[in-house]
Design a protein around this motif. Structure first.
Motif, mmCIF file in Angstrom:
data_model
loop_
_atom_site.group_PDB
_atom_site.id
_atom_site.type_symbol
_atom_site.label_atom_id
_atom_site.label_comp_id
_atom_site.label_asym_id
_atom_site.label_seq_id
_atom_site.Cartn_x
_atom_site.Cartn_y
_atom_site.Cartn_z
ATOM 1 N N SER A 36 -9.666 -69.889 -78.010
ATOM 2 C CA SER A 36 -10.039 -70.643 -76.819
ATOM 3 C C SER A 36 -11.446 -71.228 -76.968
ATOM 4 O O SER A 36 -12.293 -70.674 -77.671
ATOM 5 C CB SER A 36 -9.960 -69.760 -75.571
ATOM 6 N N THR A 37 -11.664 -72.352 -76.285
ATOM 7 C CA THR A 37 -12.868 -73.147 -76.481
ATOM 8 C C THR A 37 -13.829 -72.989 -75.307
ATOM 9 O O THR A 37 -13.485 -73.325 -74.171
ATOM 10 C CB THR A 37 -12.487 -74.644 -76.604
ATOM 11 N N LEU A 38 -15.030 -72.498 -75.560
ATOM 12 C CA LEU A 38 -16.081 -72.448 -74.549
ATOM 13 C C LEU A 38 -16.738 -73.821 -74.516
ATOM 14 O O LEU A 38 -17.262 -74.297 -75.524
ATOM 15 C CB LEU A 38 -17.101 -71.371 -74.906
ATOM 16 N N PHE A 51 -19.508 -74.632 -77.525
ATOM 17 C CA PHE A 51 -20.382 -73.604 -78.087
ATOM 18 C C PHE A 51 -19.673 -72.985 -79.279
ATOM 19 O O PHE A 51 -18.590 -72.404 -79.150
ATOM 20 C CB PHE A 51 -20.737 -72.532 -77.058
ATOM 21 N N ASP A 52 -20.260 -73.136 -80.438
ATOM 22 C CA ASP A 52 -19.702 -72.626 -81.690
ATOM 23 C C ASP A 52 -20.169 -71.186 -81.883
ATOM 24 O O ASP A 52 -21.304 -70.934 -82.289
ATOM 25 C CB ASP A 52 -20.156 -73.514 -82.845
ATOM 26 N N HIS A 53 -19.263 -70.222 -81.576
ATOM 27 C CA HIS A 53 -19.610 -68.812 -81.692
ATOM 28 C C HIS A 53 -19.868 -68.406 -83.145
ATOM 29 O O HIS A 53 -20.657 -67.491 -83.409
ATOM 30 C CB HIS A 53 -18.476 -67.941 -81.136
ATOM 31 N N ASN A 54 -19.189 -69.072 -84.078
ATOM 32 C CA ASN A 54 -19.310 -68.666 -85.478
ATOM 33 C C ASN A 54 -20.695 -68.948 -86.044
ATOM 34 O O ASN A 54 -21.186 -68.213 -86.900
ATOM 35 C CB ASN A 54 -18.247 -69.391 -86.321
ATOM 36 N N GLN A 93 -20.312 -77.073 -65.723
ATOM 37 C CA GLN A 93 -20.970 -75.982 -66.406
ATOM 38 C C GLN A 93 -20.067 -75.329 -67.460
ATOM 39 O O GLN A 93 -18.883 -75.637 -67.565
ATOM 40 C CB GLN A 93 -21.414 -74.927 -65.385
ATOM 41 N N TRP A 94 -20.673 -74.420 -68.239
ATOM 42 C CA TRP A 94 -19.951 -73.726 -69.306
ATOM 43 C C TRP A 94 -18.794 -72.907 -68.734
ATOM 44 O O TRP A 94 -18.942 -72.209 -67.729
ATOM 45 C CB TRP A 94 -20.893 -72.809 -70.074
ATOM 46 N N HIS A 95 -17.644 -72.965 -69.411
ATOM 47 C CA HIS A 95 -16.466 -72.209 -68.970
ATOM 48 C C HIS A 95 -15.390 -72.260 -70.051
ATOM 49 O O HIS A 95 -15.464 -73.055 -70.993
ATOM 50 C CB HIS A 95 -15.901 -72.786 -67.672
ATOM 51 N N PRO A 117 -13.179 -75.397 -84.280
ATOM 52 C CA PRO A 117 -13.778 -75.707 -82.982
ATOM 53 C C PRO A 117 -12.850 -75.449 -81.800
ATOM 54 O O PRO A 117 -13.302 -75.442 -80.650
ATOM 55 C CB PRO A 117 -14.112 -77.197 -83.100
ATOM 56 N N GLY A 118 -11.543 -75.259 -82.050
ATOM 57 C CA GLY A 118 -10.617 -74.988 -80.956
ATOM 58 C C GLY A 118 -10.114 -76.230 -80.251
ATOM 59 O O GLY A 118 -9.554 -76.139 -79.147
ATOM 60 N N LEU A 119 -10.282 -77.384 -80.861
ATOM 61 C CA LEU A 119 -9.731 -78.614 -80.296
ATOM 62 C C LEU A 119 -9.535 -79.640 -81.393
ATOM 63 O O LEU A 119 -10.148 -79.559 -82.466
ATOM 64 C CB LEU A 119 -10.618 -79.174 -79.194
#
Length: 473
Positions: free
Chosen positions: A357-359, A322-325, A271-273, A54-56
């Protein structure tokens, strides 16, 4: 757009005592079993912060952290709801600035910032466990508002900030050991400073109070011109009324927490970033509910009895990933006195993709708009003159991201059955399209040979417009 259901995630939790052991030199004092245990934890950290995770992660068991958090976080709300002149004085006396327009009653986030400096110690040991503090935390401090509520603000801000800087630096040491070299640690140290930010995410009642206060103040000024309203501090009658708030405040637009404030207030606080530094270290947020609605002349903005700390309404922090995987939305649940550490884009670049990096975004409680959210954040970043090089892995990632973005633009919901999604396909496609319209791709912001200052400026420009310059205060 239809809402996407989110899944709750409890990130890997790292105990502070293990972080100390992992970041220390490992010698013969460790048994074979202990070395194997520490190696297993290190592997889990890299998996959690890497491309498949998850990046965290969270960190618990930090000495004094609970007491400092309990004192500092409510002050975010108290500062946000002060009258402009009183707040200006409080910020000046505590060496704080802001990166939002605090005169704007429609703001959804109030931010109070300070540059934090690394200690000049060749051992690089912050020694937060006691020696860095120059005052004692006592319970009475929690009830001092309004007269003395800010007397320890600067010290509390610094002490908790130094603690969080240590967590980020030690985690960088652990990651460097797994990756090889000292790229992350040295990049953080070369920057000499980190940015601390105390944040109040407004409830709907907060905004009603601010608007009511501004209307009342304007009305009184028209009738009795020297009369001034006061919340907390007594305002000096000799102050120049023409002096604006921005004279003494830091206008740091580069890392502003009011990202895209024109979006729906019912959906997002933020917002998303991506964060573009190395690590972002956050306290677990505090949720506060007032005991009554604001009215003209009420003590809503400065009455400690108005404040009731609440449990998270849905059992999580409202930090969304947001989990890209797996193309899904995750919301983070963390222990009350923990710290959350997120990976930024600079760590992704410097680690050649070993860290991801975590979105993320911060959503609002759907049915409890009377709740505010308080948190404290420290951003660890490279020195401004740090040069970035694009590795082969990163080149492949940038190409892949561009292709994915174009595919989402071209495919449309009519052919969504060709894509495998965890959630409703049409809703997820709409969400991805929305995020692509908000978050500028890394390939458009990063060029080989860029300095961090140039990357920061270009990122800021594409997120917010303007010239992308950041204050150095």
């Amino acid at each position: 757009m239809e809402e996407v259901d989110a899944e709750i995630i409890e990130p890997f939790n790292l105990n502070f005592s293990d972080l100390l052991l992992l970041s220390a030199s490992r010698g013969s004092s460790f048994s074979k079993e202990e070395l194997e245990r520490l190696e297993s934890i290190s592997t889990t950290i890299m998996e959690t912060l890497g491309p498949s995770g998850p990046g965290l992660l969270t960190i618990t068991g930090v000495p004094n952290a609970s007491e400092l958090r309990q004192i500092l976080l409510p002050l975010a709300r108290n500062l946000a709801l002060l009258g402009n002149e009183d707040r200006k004085r409080a910020l000046k006396e505590n060496s704080l600035g802001s990166d939002v327009s605090l005169k704007n009653p429609d703001r959804i986030v109030s931010s109070f910032a300070m540059q934090l400096k690394y200690v000049e110690d060749p051992s690089l040991d912050f020694s937060f466990s006691g020696s860095s503090q120059n005052w004692e935390v006592v319970p009475e401090d929690l009830g001092d508002f309004p007269d003395n509520g800010f007397k320890n603000l600067k010290n509390t801000f610094k002490d908790l900030g130094i603690c969080m800087m240590e967590l980020g630096l030690r985690l960088a040491q652990v990651c460097d050991r797994a990756i090889g070299g000292k790229e992350l640690e040295q990049s953080i140290l070369d920057s000499c400073t980190a940015k601390g930010r105390l944040l109040h995410y407004h409830s709907s009642l907060d905004n009603l109070f601010l608007k009511d206060f501004e209307k009342t103040k304007s009305s009184i000024r028209r009738v009795t011109n020297p009369v001034q309203l006061s919340i907390g501090f007594r305002e000096s009658e000799t102050k120049n009324k023409e002096q604006t708030l921005v004279d003494d405040l830091n206008r740091d637009t580069c890392e502003t927490e009011t990202r895209f404030c024109k979006t729906s207030l019912s959906k997002f606080w933020q917002q998303w970033h991506y964060d573009y530094g190395i690590f972002t270290v956050l306290t677990t947020p505090m949720f506060i509910s007032p005991c009554h609605e604001p009215t003209q002349g009420s003590n809503y903005g400065n009455c400690m009895s108005c404040e009731q700390e609440c449990s998270p309404p849905d059992g999580h922090t409202y930090l969304q990933l947001f989990d890209h995987n797996n193309n899904r939305i995750l919301v983070v649940r963390s222990p009350p006195d923990s710290f959350v550490v997120q990976v930024g884009e600079s760590a992704d670049i410097l680690s050649k993709g070993k860290l991801q990096s975590t979105l993320h975004s911060v959503c609002r409680p759907a049915k409890q708009d009377n709740l505010s959210r308080e948190t404290f954040v420290v951003f660890l970043q490279p020195a401004w003159d740090k040069t970035f090089s694009i590795s082969q892995h990163l080149k492949e990632k940038l190409i892949s991201n561009e292709q994915c973005s174009r595919a989402c633009d071209e495919i449309g919901v009519s052919t969504s059955d060709a894509i495998s999604f965890h959630l409703n396909e049409k809703v997820m496609l709409s969400l991805i399209e929305e995020i692509n319209g908000i978050v500028p791709p890394l390939s458009s912001r990063l060029k080989d040979g860029m300095t961090f200052a140039e990357f920061s400026r270009e990122t800021t420009k594409q997120y917010y417009g303007g010239n992308g310059m950041q204050s150095k205060r």
